[in-house]
Design a protein around this motif. Structure first.
Motif, short mmCIF file in Angstrom:
data_model
loop_
_atom_site.label_atom_id
_atom_site.label_comp_id
_atom_site.label_asym_id
_atom_site.label_seq_id
_atom_site.Cartn_x
_atom_site.Cartn_y
_atom_site.Cartn_z
N TRP A 189 0.83 -1.21 0.00
CA TRP A 189 0.00 0.00 0.00
C TRP A 189 0.86 1.26 0.00
O TRP A 189 1.95 1.28 0.56
CB TRP A 189 -0.90 0.02 1.23
CG TRP A 189 -1.87 -1.11 1.34
CD1 TRP A 189 -1.78 -2.19 2.18
CD2 TRP A 189 -3.08 -1.28 0.59
NE1 TRP A 189 -2.86 -3.02 1.99
CE2 TRP A 189 -3.67 -2.49 1.03
CE3 TRP A 189 -3.71 -0.53 -0.40
CZ2 TRP A 189 -4.87 -2.97 0.52
CZ3 TRP A 189 -4.89 -1.00 -0.93
CH2 TRP A 189 -5.47 -2.20 -0.47
N GLN A 190 0.33 2.32 -0.60
CA GLN A 190 0.96 3.63 -0.56
C GLN A 190 -0.04 4.64 -0.01
O GLN A 190 -1.24 4.57 -0.28
CB GLN A 190 1.43 4.03 -1.95
CG GLN A 190 2.51 3.09 -2.51
CD GLN A 190 3.06 3.54 -3.84
OE1 GLN A 190 2.96 4.70 -4.22
NE2 GLN A 190 3.66 2.61 -4.58
N ASP A 191 0.47 5.56 0.77
CA ASP A 191 -0.34 6.59 1.42
C ASP A 191 -0.66 7.69 0.41
O ASP A 191 0.16 8.54 0.12
CB ASP A 191 0.43 7.14 2.62
CG ASP A 191 -0.36 8.14 3.44
OD1 ASP A 191 -1.35 8.71 2.94
OD2 ASP A 191 0.03 8.36 4.61
N VAL A 192 -1.86 7.64 -0.13
CA VAL A 192 -2.25 8.58 -1.18
C VAL A 192 -2.28 10.01 -0.66
O VAL A 192 -1.82 10.95 -1.32
CB VAL A 192 -3.64 8.18 -1.75
CG1 VAL A 192 -4.25 9.31 -2.56
CG2 VAL A 192 -3.52 6.92 -2.59
N THR A 193 -2.81 10.18 0.55
CA THR A 193 -2.95 11.54 1.09
C THR A 193 -1.60 12.21 1.23
O THR A 193 -1.40 13.36 0.81
CB THR A 193 -3.66 11.50 2.46
OG1 THR A 193 -4.87 10.74 2.35
CG2 THR A 193 -3.99 12.91 2.92
N ARG A 194 -0.63 11.50 1.79
CA ARG A 194 0.68 12.10 2.00
C ARG A 194 1.50 12.16 0.71
O ARG A 194 2.43 12.97 0.61
CB ARG A 194 1.43 11.34 3.09
CG ARG A 194 1.06 11.79 4.51
CD ARG A 194 1.21 13.28 4.70
NE ARG A 194 1.17 13.68 6.11
CZ ARG A 194 1.33 14.92 6.52
NH1 ARG A 194 1.55 15.90 5.64
NH2 ARG A 194 1.27 15.22 7.80
N ALA A 195 1.16 11.36 -0.28
CA ALA A 195 1.81 11.52 -1.58
C ALA A 195 1.42 12.86 -2.20
O ALA A 195 2.23 13.54 -2.83
CB ALA A 195 1.44 10.37 -2.51
N ASP A 196 0.16 13.23 -1.98
CA ASP A 196 -0.34 14.51 -2.50
C ASP A 196 0.05 15.69 -1.63
O ASP A 196 0.27 16.80 -2.12
CB ASP A 196 -1.88 14.47 -2.59
CG ASP A 196 -2.37 13.89 -3.90
OD1 ASP A 196 -1.56 13.69 -4.82
OD2 ASP A 196 -3.58 13.64 -4.01
N ILE A 197 0.08 15.47 -0.32
CA ILE A 197 0.34 16.54 0.65
C ILE A 197 1.52 16.09 1.52
O ILE A 197 1.34 15.69 2.68
CB ILE A 197 -0.89 16.84 1.51
CG1 ILE A 197 -2.15 16.98 0.64
CG2 ILE A 197 -0.69 18.10 2.35
CD1 ILE A 197 -3.45 17.04 1.42
N PRO A 198 2.73 16.11 0.98
CA PRO A 198 3.86 15.47 1.66
C PRO A 198 4.39 16.22 2.87
O PRO A 198 5.06 15.61 3.72
CB PRO A 198 4.92 15.39 0.57
CG PRO A 198 4.59 16.48 -0.38
CD PRO A 198 3.09 16.59 -0.36
N GLU A 199 4.11 17.50 2.97
CA GLU A 199 4.72 18.29 4.03
C GLU A 199 3.66 18.96 4.90
O GLU A 199 2.56 19.28 4.44
CB GLU A 199 5.63 19.38 3.44
CG GLU A 199 6.73 18.86 2.54
CD GLU A 199 7.73 17.98 3.26
OE1 GLU A 199 7.90 18.14 4.49
OE2 GLU A 199 8.35 17.13 2.60
N GLY A 200 4.01 19.13 6.17
CA GLY A 200 3.19 19.95 7.07
C GLY A 200 2.22 19.16 7.92
O GLY A 200 1.92 18.00 7.66
N GLN A 201 1.76 19.82 8.97
CA GLN A 201 0.78 19.21 9.89
C GLN A 201 -0.51 18.94 9.12
O GLN A 201 -0.97 19.77 8.33
CB GLN A 201 0.49 20.14 11.06
CG GLN A 201 1.72 20.62 11.83
CD GLN A 201 2.46 19.49 12.53
OE1 GLN A 201 3.64 19.26 12.28
NE2 GLN A 201 1.77 18.79 13.40
N LEU A 202 -1.10 17.79 9.38
CA LEU A 202 -2.32 17.39 8.68
C LEU A 202 -3.15 16.53 9.62
O LEU A 202 -2.67 15.50 10.09
CB LEU A 202 -1.96 16.61 7.42
CG LEU A 202 -3.06 16.41 6.37
CD1 LEU A 202 -3.53 17.74 5.81
CD2 LEU A 202 -2.57 15.50 5.25
N TYR A 203 -4.39 16.96 9.86
CA TYR A 203 -5.25 16.28 10.82
C TYR A 203 -6.62 15.97 10.20
O TYR A 203 -7.09 16.68 9.32
CB TYR A 203 -5.49 17.14 12.06
CG TYR A 203 -4.28 17.81 12.64
CD1 TYR A 203 -3.06 17.13 12.77
CD2 TYR A 203 -4.33 19.13 13.09
CE1 TYR A 203 -1.95 17.75 13.31
CE2 TYR A 203 -3.23 19.76 13.63
CZ TYR A 203 -2.03 19.07 13.74
OH TYR A 203 -0.93 19.69 14.26
#
Length: 262
Positions: A189-203
């Motif tokens: 599996w690959q983390d789609v959300t973090r592939a798109d938004i690789p940097e910064g705080q995300l909740y």
């Protein structure tokens, strides 16, 4: 074929039917995966959702607890529901789209308050559930698949409001992160959300306990969208609809979106 998918821990689909309808009307994802529906399937307000275009449903329900559902504008057929760790809980449902893509919708156990299985059975159940997921994906490695849901783990340091303070808090402990990483590796599996938004705080989750959740912003990214490596690069436009956390009588989770071109 292009479709937008959203995942949302709704914390009672009957209590928050209006919020689900609002999301459908304002955002219009082609597929909406819900967790913690807290209802048997025959009590879920599916007729109202069908009237909004979501006529295709695969779901597993349970009175008062757990429960997962995939509501879709696109035809989808059920292809299984697993009960990892033999908990007897409605925590997984899988459906296949006409293009062959399989969508797994998960609600991983929260794990209680104490990160020690010797004194907290719920924490042990969570780790056992994740181990069951790992073994299943290792033995039947998925292809053309998407995994979404409330996985109840914020794996990265920037997936929580304070990494050091949360290292001993359930959802961000190293043992949980290791278990989740093993699930990801076993299934490719690959983390789609973090592939798109690789940097910064995300909740995607903010506690009800905060007097002003938005100002305090003590969030965690507990809700995830993954894809197998063969289709992960087709994903884009990931986002978290933070504003939904501020709707009237909200869930403590916000919906997470991704679009796939397949």
């Amino acid at each position: 074929m292009s479709f937008t998918l959203a995942t949302w821990n709704i914390n009672s689909v009957r209590l928050r039917e209006g919020l689900v309808a609002r999301l459908m009307q304002e955002e219009g994802p082609d597929i909406l995966c819900l967790q913690e529906c807290k209802s048997p399937v025959d009590k879920m307000p599916l007729e109202g959702f069908a009237a909004l275009g979501y006529a295709h449903v695969v779901a597993r329900g349970q009175k008062g607890y757990n429960g997962v559902a995939i509501l879709s504008k696109l035809p989808i057929e059920e292809v299984g529901a697993m009960d990892f760790a033999d908990l007897g809980h409605a925590r997984h449902i899988a459906g296949r789209l006409e293009n062959g893509v399989v969508i797994h919708n998960f609600y991983v156990p929260a794990g209680g308050d104490v990160p020690d299985r010797a004194v907290n059975d719920k924490f042990g159940q969570k780790l056992d559930y994740l181990t069951g997921m790992r073994d299943w994906f290792r033995d039947s490695r998925p292809e053309k698949a998407i995994l979404v849901g409330d996985l109840n783990i914020a794996p990265r340091e920037d997936d929580v409001w304070n990494h050091k303070q949360l290292l001993k808090i359930v959802s961000h402990t190293p043992v949980e992160v290791d278990h989740l990483s093993a699930v990801m590796a076993a299934g490719g599996w690959q983390d789609v959300t973090r592939a798109d938004i690789p940097e910064g705080q995300l909740y995607s989750w903010w506690s009800y306990r905060a007097a002003d959740w938005d100002a305090a912003d003590k969030g965690r990214r507990l809700d995830h969208v993954w894809a197998t490596g063969d289709i992960a690069t087709s994903a884009h436009s990931s986002r978290i609809l933070r504003g939904a956390r501020g709707w009237e009588q909200p869930s403590d989770h916000a919906p997470v979106f991704a679009t796939f071109d397949l």
